[in-house]
Scaffold this motif. Structure first.
Motif, PDB file in Angstrom:
ATOM      1  N   LYS A  93       0.782  -1.317  -0.013  1.00  0.00           N
ATOM      2  CA  LYS A  93      -0.027   0.114   0.078  1.00  0.00           C
ATOM      3  C   LYS A  93       0.773   1.362   0.106  1.00  0.00           C
ATOM      4  O   LYS A  93       0.559   2.198  -0.633  1.00  0.00           O
ATOM      5  CB  LYS A  93      -0.788  -0.213   1.148  1.00  0.00           C
ATOM      6  CG  LYS A  93      -1.763   1.425   1.284  1.00  0.00           C
ATOM      7  CD  LYS A  93      -2.677   1.156   2.697  1.00  0.00           C
ATOM      8  CE  LYS A  93      -3.412   2.443   2.611  1.00  0.00           C
ATOM      9  NZ  LYS A  93      -4.287   2.440   3.944  1.00  0.00           N
ATOM     10  N   GLU A  97       1.054   4.054  -3.057  1.00  0.00           N
ATOM     11  CA  GLU A  97       1.022   5.666  -2.698  1.00  0.00           C
ATOM     12  C   GLU A  97       1.946   6.259  -3.245  1.00  0.00           C
ATOM     13  O   GLU A  97       1.865   7.440  -3.718  1.00  0.00           O
ATOM     14  CB  GLU A  97       0.614   5.850  -1.162  1.00  0.00           C
ATOM     15  CG  GLU A  97      -0.783   5.119  -0.845  1.00  0.00           C
ATOM     16  CD  GLU A  97      -0.888   5.308   0.828  1.00  0.00           C
ATOM     17  OE1 GLU A  97       0.069   5.999   1.154  1.00  0.00           O
ATOM     18  OE2 GLU A  97      -2.240   5.038   1.111  1.00  0.00           O
ATOM     19  N   TYR A  98       3.225   6.008  -2.736  1.00  0.00           N
ATOM     20  CA  TYR A  98       4.552   6.475  -3.371  1.00  0.00           C
ATOM     21  C   TYR A  98       4.705   6.774  -4.694  1.00  0.00           C
ATOM     22  O   TYR A  98       4.882   7.806  -5.155  1.00  0.00           O
ATOM     23  CB  TYR A  98       5.648   6.084  -2.731  1.00  0.00           C
ATOM     24  CG  TYR A  98       6.609   6.456  -2.959  1.00  0.00           C
ATOM     25  CD1 TYR A  98       7.461   7.622  -2.447  1.00  0.00           C
ATOM     26  CD2 TYR A  98       7.813   5.951  -4.329  1.00  0.00           C
ATOM     27  CE1 TYR A  98       8.817   8.404  -2.882  1.00  0.00           C
ATOM     28  CE2 TYR A  98       9.167   6.382  -4.537  1.00  0.00           C
ATOM     29  CZ  TYR A  98       9.413   7.645  -3.678  1.00  0.00           C
ATOM     30  OH  TYR A  98      10.660   7.964  -4.189  1.00  0.00           O
ATOM     31  N   ILE A 101       1.402   8.950  -6.068  1.00  0.00           N
ATOM     32  CA  ILE A 101       1.547  10.538  -5.962  1.00  0.00           C
ATOM     33  C   ILE A 101       2.781  11.138  -6.236  1.00  0.00           C
ATOM     34  O   ILE A 101       2.881  12.093  -6.838  1.00  0.00           O
ATOM     35  CB  ILE A 101       1.170  10.619  -4.343  1.00  0.00           C
ATOM     36  CG1 ILE A 101       0.061   9.853  -3.991  1.00  0.00           C
ATOM     37  CG2 ILE A 101       1.248  12.070  -4.106  1.00  0.00           C
ATOM     38  CD1 ILE A 101      -0.419  10.314  -2.352  1.00  0.00           C
TER      39      ILE A 101
END
Length: 319
Positions: A93, A97-98, A101
């Motif tokens: 997760k 996200e890294y 984004i």
């Protein structure tokens, strides 16, 4: 006598001439052997350092191998146990996200600076070197240590934020700020895609902008209708490359968190957890299975990019 002599001459005239045997090796064969000789160091390095370890890790992923006690063949047990591990889910997760984004922000910053540097001005070479420098040193151990000191409690970033009304407490020890801190470190290293964007901008003809300006198109319309379509192959290349790099983040996260992935797993990226299971806990079979899942995931994401590129990447007259 005359008939026999004539027949002999006729037979000699009709028979094919004998060619001298060429005992020298052919030129093509010599060039082929020379080519293989020059390729030999690379081939040996590829087999010993890339192909060999890949085959070994594929085998280890089906075992419970430990560096001291060895291991036995367990089949797909490592792959099934992975999905029952809550820390594995947290690392997946966080890494997603890294990537989702951080990659667009990094590419946007690289494209924006490239467009600024595309204009002719004095000291253009100096500006390019300054903006490109972080890409050369950004992933080094020393820069990660400096970054940790800057974002630590009572660091320069924390003190500067307090001036503008931010709460004190630092960034490294705050789980809510760890991911933004890592994204800022990634965006700071936008030099490599910036140079590629700059090369692509140089290939766009100025006549297109002049014609659009004469038709009354503003700066935003020229960017959307000319710059982005003409730059789409370069944008696609940078998108694929930076997405792969984002899934490989390790050194900066490992150093900033002291290898723990903390606080509260806020810097426990996929490769950091892989390192912990393989070299921290000695579960090399489990770590090898994680590595191959990462390879498969990156390959599938890259395949999706290539499949969807036909809808938005333009090459010359068409897509």
């Amino acid at each position: 006598m005359t008939v026999t002599h004539a027949a002999s001459r006729a037979s000699r005239a009709g028979s094919p001439a004998r060619r001298p045997l060429n005992k020298r090796p052919s030129r093509r064969g010599a060039e082929t052997r020379a080519g293989y000789a020059f390729l030999a160091p690379w081939l040996l390095g590829f087999i010993a350092l890339t192909a060999g370890p890949m085959v070994a890790s594929a085998y280890l992923s089906f075992t419970d191998y430990h560096p001291i006690r060895g291991g036995d063949w367990i089949g797909f047990d490592n792959y099934t146990r992975i999905f029952d591990d809550p820390r594995f889910a947290d690392s997946v997760k966080l890494t997603l996200e890294y990537a989702v984004i951080g990659t667009p922000i990094k590419l946007a910053a690289a494209l924006g600076v490239a467009m600024l540097l595309n204009n002719r001005r004095r000291g253009q070479g100096t500006y390019r070197s300054v903006f490109y420098a972080p890409s050369l040193i950004g992933a080094s151990v020393s820069i990660a240590i400096v970054w940790r000191a800057m974002f630590n409690d009572d660091g320069i970033v924390d003190k500067t934020g307090q001036i503008f009304g931010m709460d004190e407490g630092g960034w490294i020890g705050n789980p809510d700020r760890s991911l933004p801190m890592m994204i800022m470190l990634a965006v700071w290293q936008f030099g490599a895609p910036m140079v590629i964007f700059l090369a692509g901008l140089k290939q766009i003809p100025d006549e297109l902008y002049e014609a659009a300006q004469m038709d009354g198109a503003g700066a935003v319309r020229r960017f959307l209708r000319i710059t982005l379509p003409m730059l789409s192959p370069v944008l696609f290349f940078n998108l694929v490359l930076e997405t792969i790099h984002s899934f490989q983040i390790f050194a900066s996260a490992f150093i900033i968190s002291n290898g723990t992935g903390g606080p509260a797993n806020s810097t426990l990226f996929y490769t950091v957890y892989l390192y912990q299971r393989g070299f921290g806990q000695g579960q090399l079979g489990f770590a090898a299975a994680m590595a191959w899942l990462l390879v498969i995931a990156v390959a599938l994401i890259t395949l999706v990019f290539f499949r969807t590129s036909r809808y938005w990447v333009f090459y010359g007259e068409g897509r």
